[in-house]
Design a protein around this motif. Structure first.
Motif, PDB file in Angstrom:
ATOM      1  N   LEU A 201       0.826  -1.199   0.000  1.00  0.00           N
ATOM      2  CA  LEU A 201       0.000   0.000   0.000  1.00  0.00           C
ATOM      3  C   LEU A 201       0.863   1.252   0.000  1.00  0.00           C
ATOM      4  CD1 LEU A 201      -2.577  -1.303   2.604  1.00  0.00           C
ATOM      5  CD2 LEU A 201      -3.014  -0.951   0.174  1.00  0.00           C
ATOM      6  N   SER A 202       0.354   2.310  -0.619  1.00  0.00           N
ATOM      7  CA  SER A 202       1.122   3.547  -0.760  1.00  0.00           C
ATOM      8  C   SER A 202       0.838   4.556   0.344  1.00  0.00           C
ATOM      9  CB  SER A 202       0.824   4.184  -2.119  1.00  0.00           C
ATOM     10  OG  SER A 202      -0.544   4.521  -2.233  1.00  0.00           O
ATOM     11  N   MET A 203      -0.118   4.244   1.220  1.00  0.00           N
ATOM     12  CA  MET A 203      -0.460   5.158   2.317  1.00  0.00           C
ATOM     13  C   MET A 203      -0.262   4.437   3.648  1.00  0.00           C
ATOM     14  SD  MET A 203      -3.118   3.325   1.141  1.00  0.00           S
ATOM     15  CE  MET A 203      -3.664   4.348  -0.229  1.00  0.00           C
ATOM     16  N   PRO A 204      -0.167   5.189   4.768  1.00  0.00           N
ATOM     17  CA  PRO A 204      -0.068   4.533   6.074  1.00  0.00           C
ATOM     18  C   PRO A 204      -1.252   3.606   6.286  1.00  0.00           C
ATOM     19  CG  PRO A 204       0.279   6.895   6.275  1.00  0.00           C
ATOM     20  CD  PRO A 204      -0.208   6.657   4.886  1.00  0.00           C
ATOM     21  N   SER A 205      -1.005   2.449   6.867  1.00  0.00           N
ATOM     22  CA  SER A 205      -2.088   1.475   7.013  1.00  0.00           C
ATOM     23  C   SER A 205      -1.839   0.579   8.214  1.00  0.00           C
ATOM     24  CB  SER A 205      -2.224   0.630   5.747  1.00  0.00           C
ATOM     25  OG  SER A 205      -1.007  -0.041   5.463  1.00  0.00           O
ATOM     26  N   ALA A 206      -2.937   0.071   8.756  1.00  0.00           N
ATOM     27  CA  ALA A 206      -2.848  -0.801   9.930  1.00  0.00           C
ATOM     28  C   ALA A 206      -4.035  -1.742   9.940  1.00  0.00           C
ATOM     29  CB  ALA A 206      -2.830   0.035  11.209  1.00  0.00           C
ATOM     30  N   VAL A 207      -3.864  -2.858  10.605  1.00  0.00           N
ATOM     31  CA  VAL A 207      -4.972  -3.782  10.855  1.00  0.00           C
ATOM     32  C   VAL A 207      -5.044  -4.015  12.352  1.00  0.00           C
ATOM     33  CG1 VAL A 207      -3.484  -5.790  10.392  1.00  0.00           C
ATOM     34  CG2 VAL A 207      -5.962  -6.047  10.365  1.00  0.00           C
ATOM     35  N   ILE A 208      -6.246  -3.893  12.900  1.00  0.00           N
ATOM     36  CA  ILE A 208      -6.496  -4.171  14.317  1.00  0.00           C
ATOM     37  C   ILE A 208      -7.245  -5.491  14.369  1.00  0.00           C
ATOM     38  CG2 ILE A 208      -7.610  -3.386  16.432  1.00  0.00           C
ATOM     39  CD1 ILE A 208      -7.379  -0.513  15.352  1.00  0.00           C
ATOM     40  N   ALA A 209      -6.604  -6.512  14.915  1.00  0.00           N
ATOM     41  CA  ALA A 209      -7.149  -7.862  14.910  1.00  0.00           C
ATOM     42  C   ALA A 209      -7.568  -8.284  16.312  1.00  0.00           C
ATOM     43  CB  ALA A 209      -6.109  -8.833  14.361  1.00  0.00           C
ATOM     44  N   ALA A 210      -8.486  -9.239  16.364  1.00  0.00           N
ATOM     45  CA  ALA A 210      -8.977  -9.760  17.635  1.00  0.00           C
ATOM     46  C   ALA A 210      -8.247 -11.052  17.979  1.00  0.00           C
ATOM     47  CB  ALA A 210     -10.482 -10.012  17.552  1.00  0.00           C
ATOM     48  N   TRP A 234      -3.129  -6.286  18.108  1.00  0.00           N
ATOM     49  CA  TRP A 234      -4.083  -7.295  18.572  1.00  0.00           C
ATOM     50  C   TRP A 234      -4.769  -6.802  19.842  1.00  0.00           C
ATOM     51  CZ3 TRP A 234      -4.719 -11.784  15.710  1.00  0.00           C
ATOM     52  CH2 TRP A 234      -3.762 -12.011  14.711  1.00  0.00           C
ATOM     53  N   LEU A 235      -6.085  -6.938  19.885  1.00  0.00           N
ATOM     54  CA  LEU A 235      -6.863  -6.583  21.069  1.00  0.00           C
ATOM     55  C   LEU A 235      -7.667  -7.792  21.541  1.00  0.00           C
ATOM     56  CD1 LEU A 235      -8.340  -3.049  20.190  1.00  0.00           C
ATOM     57  CD2 LEU A 235      -6.390  -3.571  21.659  1.00  0.00           C
ATOM     58  N   GLU A 236      -8.001  -7.816  22.817  1.00  0.00           N
ATOM     59  CA  GLU A 236      -8.857  -8.864  23.356  1.00  0.00           C
ATOM     60  C   GLU A 236     -10.216  -8.809  22.669  1.00  0.00           C
ATOM     61  OE1 GLU A 236      -8.233 -11.148  25.813  1.00  0.00           O
ATOM     62  OE2 GLU A 236      -6.129 -10.521  25.976  1.00  0.00           O
ATOM     63  N   GLY A 237     -10.728  -9.970  22.262  1.00  0.00           N
ATOM     64  CA  GLY A 237     -12.045  -9.997  21.669  1.00  0.00           C
ATOM     65  C   GLY A 237     -12.151 -11.020  20.559  1.00  0.00           C
ATOM     66  N   THR A 238     -13.339 -11.081  19.947  1.00  0.00           N
ATOM     67  CA  THR A 238     -13.605 -11.983  18.835  1.00  0.00           C
ATOM     68  C   THR A 238     -13.725 -11.166  17.554  1.00  0.00           C
ATOM     69  OG1 THR A 238     -16.034 -11.895  18.886  1.00  0.00           O
ATOM     70  CG2 THR A 238     -14.959 -13.347  20.487  1.00  0.00           C
ATOM     71  N   HIS A 239     -14.201 -11.795  16.502  1.00  0.00           N
ATOM     72  CA  HIS A 239     -14.342 -11.098  15.221  1.00  0.00           C
ATOM     73  C   HIS A 239     -15.225  -9.852  15.338  1.00  0.00           C
ATOM     74  CE1 HIS A 239     -14.510 -10.456  10.951  1.00  0.00           C
ATOM     75  NE2 HIS A 239     -15.810 -10.665  10.890  1.00  0.00           N
ATOM     76  N   LEU A 252      -7.392   2.964  19.761  1.00  0.00           N
ATOM     77  CA  LEU A 252      -6.286   2.536  18.905  1.00  0.00           C
ATOM     78  C   LEU A 252      -6.404   3.146  17.506  1.00  0.00           C
ATOM     79  CD1 LEU A 252      -3.724   0.960  18.785  1.00  0.00           C
ATOM     80  CD2 LEU A 252      -5.034  -1.144  18.421  1.00  0.00           C
ATOM     81  N   ILE A 253      -7.619   3.243  16.986  1.00  0.00           N
ATOM     82  CA  ILE A 253      -7.831   3.909  15.701  1.00  0.00           C
ATOM     83  C   ILE A 253      -7.305   5.343  15.771  1.00  0.00           C
ATOM     84  CG2 ILE A 253      -9.587   4.858  14.138  1.00  0.00           C
ATOM     85  CD1 ILE A 253     -11.306   2.384  14.820  1.00  0.00           C
ATOM     86  N   LYS A 254      -7.683   6.034  16.819  1.00  0.00           N
ATOM     87  CA  LYS A 254      -7.255   7.430  16.987  1.00  0.00           C
ATOM     88  C   LYS A 254      -5.741   7.531  17.120  1.00  0.00           C
ATOM     89  CE  LYS A 254      -8.009  11.495  19.930  1.00  0.00           C
ATOM     90  NZ  LYS A 254      -8.765  12.020  21.101  1.00  0.00           N
ATOM     91  N   GLN A 255      -5.138   6.615  17.868  1.00  0.00           N
ATOM     92  CA  GLN A 255      -3.686   6.639  18.028  1.00  0.00           C
ATOM     93  C   GLN A 255      -2.982   6.476  16.690  1.00  0.00           C
ATOM     94  OE1 GLN A 255      -2.804   3.573  20.885  1.00  0.00           O
ATOM     95  NE2 GLN A 255      -3.323   4.831  22.663  1.00  0.00           N
ATOM     96  N   TYR A 256      -3.461   5.561  15.883  1.00  0.00           N
ATOM     97  CA  TYR A 256      -2.854   5.357  14.562  1.00  0.00           C
ATOM     98  C   TYR A 256      -2.945   6.624  13.728  1.00  0.00           C
ATOM     99  CZ  TYR A 256      -1.817   0.338  14.580  1.00  0.00           C
ATOM    100  OH  TYR A 256      -1.261  -0.893  14.829  1.00  0.00           O
ATOM    101  N   ILE A 257      -4.135   7.193  13.649  1.00  0.00           N
ATOM    102  CA  ILE A 257      -4.319   8.358  12.780  1.00  0.00           C
ATOM    103  C   ILE A 257      -3.517   9.555  13.280  1.00  0.00           C
ATOM    104  CG2 ILE A 257      -6.004  10.008  11.867  1.00  0.00           C
ATOM    105  CD1 ILE A 257      -8.051   7.758  11.815  1.00  0.00           C
TER     106      ILE A 257
END
Length: 263
Positions: A201-210, A234-239, A252-257
């Protein structure tokens, strides 16, 4: 002027289901969304979701005057990634919530499963067939979903968001599902099997997984980090993480941005 955060929902969960999650982000970003993907006659559900991607691209072009931070859960995360790869000029940052990029083996297997007509056996479409669609009241709907395993770990506010936005008043009284069941099934049956070779990807990117997801596995996180250049958390939780841990997910979304804005 605030940056724009466009949020795309998971299959079967209208955008209003994420009201609590987005409430933690609305002070910092202008929030945009499409209520129900896959419900517009001009953007039918087809194999590999090509028209659903076009729906997002067209919406971005017609609605926003600047590139957006594209955030999406499951279906919404994959579609956001597809927009980011096809039209990087529209996306300044990407965050996928428990949305996996399939491995090459998984993608080839999925192609075969489609050809054999077995998608109802290996995706949630089989469980969606014949699902209950109507209830006598909001209270009945709430009690029904509260007893389902998928909803068992939901934050109470998110469960209320889903009942209030995932169902609607019915002409004959009572409540009815807001997300068309046929559209939900079609989306499951046409999950993309052609994305495993997606380029970096050409832009900053992240995935937050459970951590306990039955959809997103460690192999997906490794592939997305190595192949796409994404940061993986990775965070505690399911899908259903965004509806189980809305505050932690939003934080976490806010921290990334904010970290990307500082670059």
């Amino acid at each position: 002027m605030k940056d724009i955060l466009h949020f795309s929902h998971a299959n079967g969960f209208p955008a209003g289901s994420y009201s609590t999650l987005l409430s933690y982000l609305s002070d910092d970003f202008e929030i945009g969304m499409i209520d129900r993907l896959g419900h517009h006659k001009d953007y039918p559900v087809t194999d590999n979701w090509s028209f659903l991607v076009k729906q997002l691209i067209d919406y971005f072009e017609c609605t926003y005057t600047q590139p957006v931070y594209a955030v999406g859960h499951s279906l919404g995360g994959i579609l956001s990634m597809m927009v980011a790869t096809q039209r990087p000029d529209l996306v300044k940052g990407l965050i996928m919530l428990d949305a996996p990029l399939l491995t090459a083996f998984e993608a080839r297997s999925l192609t075969l499963v489609k050809r054999l007509g077995w998608m109802d056996k290996v995706t949630p479409s089989g469980r969606t067939l014949g699902r209950k669609e109507e209830w006598g009241s909001v209270e009945q709907a709430s009690n029904y979903f509260r007893g389902k395993r998928l909803f068992s770990a939901f934050d109470e506010r998110c469960l209320n968001d889903y009942v209030n936005n995932g169902t609607q008043d019915h002409v004959d009284g009572g409540r009815r599902l807001h997300f068309n069941v046929e559209a939900e099934i079609s989306i499951y049956r046409t999950i993309p099997s052609n994305l495993h070779c997606t380029k970096r990807l050409s832009m900053p990117s992240a995935v937050i997984a459970a951590k306990y997801s039955d959809v997103f596995k460690r192999r997906h996180g490794f592939k997305m980090s190595r192949q796409l250049g994404m940061d993986v958390s990775w965070l505690e939780g399911t899908h259903m993480l965004p509806l189980e841990k809305p505050e932690a997910t939003a934080k976490l979304i806010k921290q990334y941005i904010l970290s990307w804005q500082a670059l």
